[in-house]
Design an enzyme around this catalytic site. Structure first.
Site, PDB file in Angstrom:
ATOM      1  CG  ASP A   1      -1.801   1.176   1.347  1.00  0.00           C
ATOM      2  OD1 ASP A   1      -2.638   1.363   0.441  1.00  0.00           O
ATOM      3  OD2 ASP A   1      -1.674   1.938   2.325  1.00  0.00           O
TER       4      ASP A   1
ATOM      5  CD  GLU B   1      -2.424   2.432  -3.393  1.00  0.00           C
ATOM      6  OE1 GLU B   1      -3.437   3.124  -3.555  1.00  0.00           O
ATOM      7  OE2 GLU B   1      -1.888   2.268  -2.286  1.00  0.00           O
TER       8      GLU B   1
END
EC number: 2.4.1.18
Length: 716
Positions: free
Chosen positions: A398, A451
């Site tokens: 993330d 990401e």
């Protein structure tokens, strides 16, 4: 009372860093003495292995006792009276160290890949006695004690000893699986910190409670492995992203357990043709509204849905359905809850002390100090832990951009440049490369996904060539441009033709995944269906066409739960998806087209084999902006592996639309999103089209409105 030595006072005052030096059995001249610290005990006796019993003398009202052990006795127990109760106890301070010198060497080097075998709470047997070994890193603490169900949460009862490099340890006889515990830490100044959860805890209480729980994680069932090729560059990868707390709910809006989910979720995802399930973070976290992205227990599956064994059962159920399991992993920041990692030993240990480096302004969270060896080892070992203990098939990292840039979301003057004066976080870069290197070295069939929302180069390229080493990267640019395009009224799309074309300029610069993730259906962005213009018929036609465009486009696929049947409202983590919508034919049609797109993507090699290779794509028609038509050829590794994809993003039917193809003969219409089966108007090409006579093979096609068609050569 005997006048206490300075060492005894340190024990009583809870500031001794090595209670083994004073407590337990010691030889003094020709005597064997036993010292015990048992607050609240009125009488303590030592019982040797032969049944001999000696009363210890109370030398301090706080509960310090001293007495002789008969010569020759090798083992002993303590018999203590607490009020009206007499209990027999093993003395924790008679047992040998938990960590070996070699363990301490590896820990000091920061190279222990199996940190989770040593730190945390582990049920073990020492000298024939069952209990739990506790080990925690707190290098700047003056004293650390274990508190829990086994000692009435009394911080005086079980002080730990410090070993090399600030690792504190204690074996507590009788502490067992299921016991709750925390660490009571005294900082350098002598101040008591809030009770801390174990950074390496393998389980924790359900929020709002925050205690860690003893778990024998080494006894977790061995997971059934997924197929070795499931993450391969040449494989079809279609990911179903799931938030376990809101996919479905039970009666009274309760969460489903891991085991209840195992009975339904894998079968559902598999029935729609998805190849993977990606779980939004299951690491323990205190705040539901963070969706798991602010974890306090990186090693613990959240207890909201059950035990670690239950989570392992869910992973196994996915594997048995042929699904890979990916986990969203958050090594970029953590919350500053008092029981968590922040200010853990009285100093900024896990985080940077300077808020210009150590606090994330967007989320008001703390940022890991990637320059500290122990912190990097903690994070890398955590990644390996999930792949090892639970058999997960990959990690989606993330917020990578927030890690890479020192000035991320910071105003001028609000950040500290690196040693070269630049904005790149050199320590985070080194961490990400080490993470990827160690994951792929130990688990070559796993994958890692970034990401990363900027144009940072070579995110998914090999480290030896200057890359970060990820397996794949989310294509955020594709997602933003195409959602913006498809959200426009078709009459204006011709003016934005380039938004579709632009993505192909960089489509092969990384190993991309095309993400329609949870982030796109929250914060008033509307659902994917909610973005579609026009009346109801057009909205659903647009949605089906957009999904087909994604499946025909180079790159692996990701779809957030609910999108597969046309969820109308935004996602709400406090409620289940609107499954009742599947009572309506138009939503059934969306689900059916997703199922068929997944099947087509899997069964037609041209649609997946060269997803990440420019050799797998060729524009056939890119400049028909006036009609908002795009046509391209997807290619596989074999010479005849071809799939023609044509998108018509207007509600106008185009007849006799000519498209060049590489092979003469019949081309089969493999999928048409305007089929009546999906709720469309059933305009198409009657299943098969044959090339026109001529030197150059051409097809004359009917392009249905707001639709995408796929054609494959017969005998391909």
């Amino acid at each position: 009372m005997i006048e206490l030595s300075s060492e005894a006072r340190a024990i009583v005052e809870g500031r001794h860093s090595d209670p083994f030096h004073y407590l337990g059995r010691h030889r003094e001249n020709d005597r064997q003495v036993v010292r015990a610290y048992l607050p609240e005990a009125s009488d303590v006796r030592v019982v040797d292995e032969h049944g001999g019993e000696t009363t210890l003398t109370r030398i301090h009202d706080a509960g310090l006792f001293l007495g002789d052990l008969p010569n020759g006795a090798k083992r002993y127990r303590l018999r203590a009276r607490f009020g009206a109760d007499t209990v027999e106890l093993e003395d924790p301070y008679r047992f040998p160290p938990i960590l070996s010198d070699f363990d301490l060497y590896l820990l000091g080097e920061g190279t222990d890949q199996r940190l989770y075998d040593k730190l945390g709470a582990h049920p073990i047997t020492m000298d024939g006695v069952g209990g739990t070994g506790f080990v925690v890193l707190a290098p700047n603490a003056r004293a650390v004690a274990v508190v829990g169900d086994f000692n009435c949460w009394d911080r005086r009862r079980h002080p730990m000893r410090v070993r090399g490099n600030g690792y504190w340890e204690l074996f507590i006889p009788g502490a067992q699986t299921g016991d709750r515990y925390k660490f009571a830490i005294t900082d350098k100044s002598g101040s008591l910190l809030p009770l801390k959860s174990d950074p390496m805890a393998f389980a924790a209480e359900v929020r709002p409670n925050t205690a860690s729980i003893v778990v024998d994680e080494a006894a977790l069932p061995c997971p059934t492995p997924a197929a070795a090729t499931i993450n391969a560059r040449r494989a079809p990868i279609s990911i179903y992203e799931v938030h376990l707390g809101s996919w479905r709910r039970g009666d009274d809006n309760r969460w489903l357990s891991y085991r209840e989910l195992a009975d339904t979720l894998p079968r559902y995802a598999s029935s729609l043709g998805f190849t993977h399930i990606e779980l939004m973070p299951v690491n323990e976290h205190p705040f539901d509204g963070s969706w798991g992205y602010q974890p306090t227990g990186l090693y613990a599956p959240t207890s909201r849905f059950g035990s670690p064994d239950d989570f392992a059962h869910l992973v196994d159920a996915c594997h048995r359905e042929g699904l890979g399991v990916l986990l969203d992993w958050v090594p970029g920041h953590f919350p500053d809850d008092p029981h968590g990692l922040g200010h853990f030993d009285g100093t900024a240990f896990y985080e940077h002390a300077n808020p210009l480096q150590g606090r994330h302004l967007d989320w008001d969270t703390l940022i890991y100090n990637y320059g500290r060896t122990e912190v990097v080892n903690f994070l890398v070992a955590n990644a390996l832990f999930w792949l090892d203990r639970y058999g997960l098939d990959g990690l989606r990292v993330d917020a990578v951009a927030s890690m890479l840039y020192l000035d991320y979301s910071r105003a001028e003057g609000g950040w500290i440049p690196n040693k070269h004066g630049g904005r790149e976080n050199l320590e985070a870069i080194a961490f990400l490369r080490r993470f990827n290197r160690e994951v792929f070295a130990k688990f070559p069939h796993a994958t890692t996904i970034a990401e990363e929302s900027t144009a940072w180069p070579q995110v998914s390229r090999p480290i030896e060539f200057g890359g970060l080493g990820f397996g794949y990267k989310w294509n955020m640019g594709w997602m933003h441009d195409t959602l913006d395009y498809i959200g426009k009224d078709p009459i204006y799309r011709k003016h934005h033709h380039g938004q579709i074309l632009f993505g192909l300029h960089y489509a092969f610069s990384e190993n991309f995944i095309l993400p329609l993730s949870h982030d796109e259906v929250v914060h008033e962005k509307r659902s994917i269906l909610g973005r579609m213009p026009g009346d109801d018929w057009q909205r659903f036609a647009n949605l089906r066409a957009y999904y087909a465009f994604m499946f025909g486009h180079p790159g692996k696929k990701l779809m957030f739960m609910g999108a597969e049947f046309g969820q109308e409202r935004e996602w709400n983590h406090d409620h289940a998806l609107d499954w009742h919508l599947l009572d309506q034919a138009r939503h059934q049609g969306v689900q059916a087209v997703v199922r068929d797109l997944n099947a087509l993507y899997r069964d037609v090699p041209a649609l997946h084999e060269l997803d990440c290779d420019p050799a797998g794509f060729e524009w056939i028609m890119a400049n028909d902006a006036d009609r908002s038509v795009f046509a391209w050829m997807r290619k596989g590794e074999s010479g005849r592996a071809r799939c023609l994809v044509i998108a018509n993003f207007t509600p106008t039917v185009h007849r006799s639309y000519r498209v060049r193809v590489p092979f003469a003969g019949k081309w089969r219409e493999a999928l048409n999103t305007d089929s009546a089966h999906y709720g469309g108007s059933n305009v198409g090409n009657n299943g098969v089209v044959e090339t026109l006579d001529g030197v150059i093979p051409e097809l004359s096609l009917t392009l249905p409105p707001l639709a995408v068609i796929f054609l494959v050569p017969e005998r391909a």
